[in-house]
Design a protein around this motif. Structure first.
Motif, PDB file in Angstrom:
ATOM      1  N   TYR A   1      23.031 -82.614 -81.701  1.00 66.71           N
ATOM      2  CA  TYR A   1      23.040 -81.151 -81.883  1.00 66.71           C
ATOM      3  C   TYR A   1      22.235 -80.715 -83.029  1.00 66.71           C
ATOM      4  O   TYR A   1      22.022 -81.336 -83.952  1.00 66.71           O
ATOM      5  N   ASP A   2      21.295 -79.689 -82.551  1.00 60.96           N
ATOM      6  CA  ASP A   2      20.960 -78.658 -83.664  1.00 60.96           C
ATOM      7  C   ASP A   2      21.940 -77.501 -83.825  1.00 60.96           C
ATOM      8  O   ASP A   2      21.675 -76.615 -82.973  1.00 60.96           O
ATOM      9  N   GLY A   3      22.552 -77.444 -84.779  1.00 63.44           N
ATOM     10  CA  GLY A   3      23.857 -76.229 -84.855  1.00 63.44           C
ATOM     11  C   GLY A   3      24.696 -76.601 -83.631  1.00 63.44           C
ATOM     12  O   GLY A   3      25.374 -77.522 -83.569  1.00 63.44           O
ATOM     13  N   ASP A   4      24.724 -75.449 -82.779  1.00 62.41           N
ATOM     14  CA  ASP A   4      25.707 -75.669 -81.612  1.00 62.41           C
ATOM     15  C   ASP A   4      24.810 -76.185 -80.312  1.00 62.41           C
ATOM     16  O   ASP A   4      25.481 -75.963 -78.926  1.00 62.41           O
ATOM     17  N   LYS A   5      23.408 -76.165 -80.650  1.00 61.27           N
ATOM     18  CA  LYS A   5      22.582 -76.450 -79.350  1.00 61.27           C
ATOM     19  C   LYS A   5      22.649 -77.976 -78.840  1.00 61.27           C
ATOM     20  O   LYS A   5      22.424 -78.814 -79.984  1.00 61.27           O
ATOM     21  N   LEU A   6      22.851 -78.348 -77.610  1.00 60.63           N
ATOM     22  CA  LEU A   6      22.723 -79.821 -77.561  1.00 60.63           C
ATOM     23  C   LEU A   6      21.038 -80.023 -77.269  1.00 60.63           C
ATOM     24  O   LEU A   6      20.439 -79.463 -76.417  1.00 60.63           O
TER      25      LEU A   6
END
Length: 357
Positions: free
Chosen positions: A272-277
């Motif tokens: 993840y980058d933050g909440d991005k898969l």
């Protein structure tokens, strides 16, 4: 096989035939045999139980038979076969096939602890006697297994093709692992991490993500499949495309599924980058053999330049070096560059055709 040897086998060995609905009754026997050295995640009772549920829900009419061969009343092998009694629609040839083909079962085999050659002889003789079938089309058998050795030694293989696979024996230390990686691979890992750092991206890895949005994973998977199909199609001539299309219309239909949707035993490695898969690996754990098999994978194209999947798998491997829980990472079918870049070694699976005379 001589008449005398056949009768000797007849009194020592026996075969029971079961249908898909009977698979639960074989659990205890299957669990014992699946511990054999040649067995993989795809020979486990749990995997085949899942396949049985999928085939039943899809109302699949393929003639699946589970042959249990016993020696002196003790089960020594299970053969999960599809029995095609007569050729249909030109391409569905009469013969014996492994149940699990045309799906996510990267490796196919009989289920056994130690392979009993005479038990296999008796099984094939029984199939010939009961079904009048001589041709066997057995796919995706690992070259190093006892069953492949049996086919090479005792059967006149008529046709044989190979497919590359890649696997990594987990080294004892991280230093040993780094020595195994090429200079180019180490540089690629550094470059990917430096790019992410420069752009302010701090990847977060989860090795067992039970909360991942599987709909996003499905979309990533679809993007990957479409790209591969388009690439393969672009290199084909019109004649080849027409032949493949016609063949797809004539072949038996096998149930279509994604392992991370239906296999409750499998796990998800995510980035993840933050909440991005950014990327995911769907994998199964063979706890007895301390092996992991990778199945479905996907990458968010927005993050492709940072190689999030490769960074995540590197982290997963080094974590298992430290924990010692997993001894082998099986990247399964395909020779994508990232697999060997991460230290994997190639091996072969075989599709073989032979006649049992």
């Amino acid at each position: 096989m001589t008449l005398t040897s056949f009768f000797n086998l007849y009194f020592m060995y026996s075969v029971q035939v079961h249908n898909i609905k009977d698979i639960v009754s074989l659990k205890e026997t299957w669990r014992i045999l699946e511990k054999g050295q040649d067995m993989t995640y795809f020979q486990s009772f749990s995997w085949y139980l899942m396949l049985g549920e999928i085939y039943s829900k899809a109302n699949c009419t393929l003639p699946v038979k589970l042959f249990v061969v016993s020696k002196s009343s003790c089960p020594v092998l299970i053969a999960p076969f599809i029995i095609i009694k007569r050729t249909q629609r030109l391409v569905n040839k009469k013969g014996v096939y492994f149940w699990g083909r045309k799906g996510w079962s990267d490796y196919l085999n009989l289920i056994y602890d130690e392979l009993d050659y005479e038990a296999v002889d008796f099984l094939f003789a029984t199939i010939k006697k009961e079904y009048g079938i001589l041709n066997f089309f057995l796919e995706q058998v690992i070259e190093g297994t006892s069953f492949y050795k049996y086919m090479k030694e005792r059967k006149g293989i008529v046709e044989e093709t190979s497919t590359d696979c890649v696997g990594l024996e987990i080294p004892a230390t991280i230093d040993d692992y780094h020595k195994r990686l090429s200079k180019h691979a180490r540089q690629n890992l550094r470059t990917a991490k430096n790019r992410a750092d420069k752009d302010g991206i701090a990847f977060r890895y989860c090795f067992d993500d039970s909360l991942v949005d599987k709909e996003i994973c499905k979309a990533m998977r679809e993007t990957r499949v479409v790209a591969k199909v388009h690439k393969g199609s672009a290199s084909q001539g019109i004649k080849h495309k027409i032949i493949n299309y016609v063949r797809s219309l004539l072949e038996f239909k096998y149930p279509v599924f994604l392992p991370f949707i239906v296999d409750s035993k499998s796990k998800m490695l995510t980035v993840y980058d933050g909440d991005k898969l950014c990327a995911f690996f769907n994998y199964g754990i063979d706890s007895f053999h301390k092996k992991v098999v990778l199945m479905a994978v996907g990458t968010n194209d927005v993050y492709a330049r940072y190689s999030p999947g490769m960074l995540a798998m590197y982290s997963f491997i080094t974590s298992n070096i430290e924990s010692g829980i997993i001894k082998y990472v099986d990247f399964t079918r395909g020779n994508e560059p990232y697999k060997t870049a991460l230290g994997g070694c190639k091996f072969l699976i075989k599709n073989v055709k032979f006649r049992h005379i």
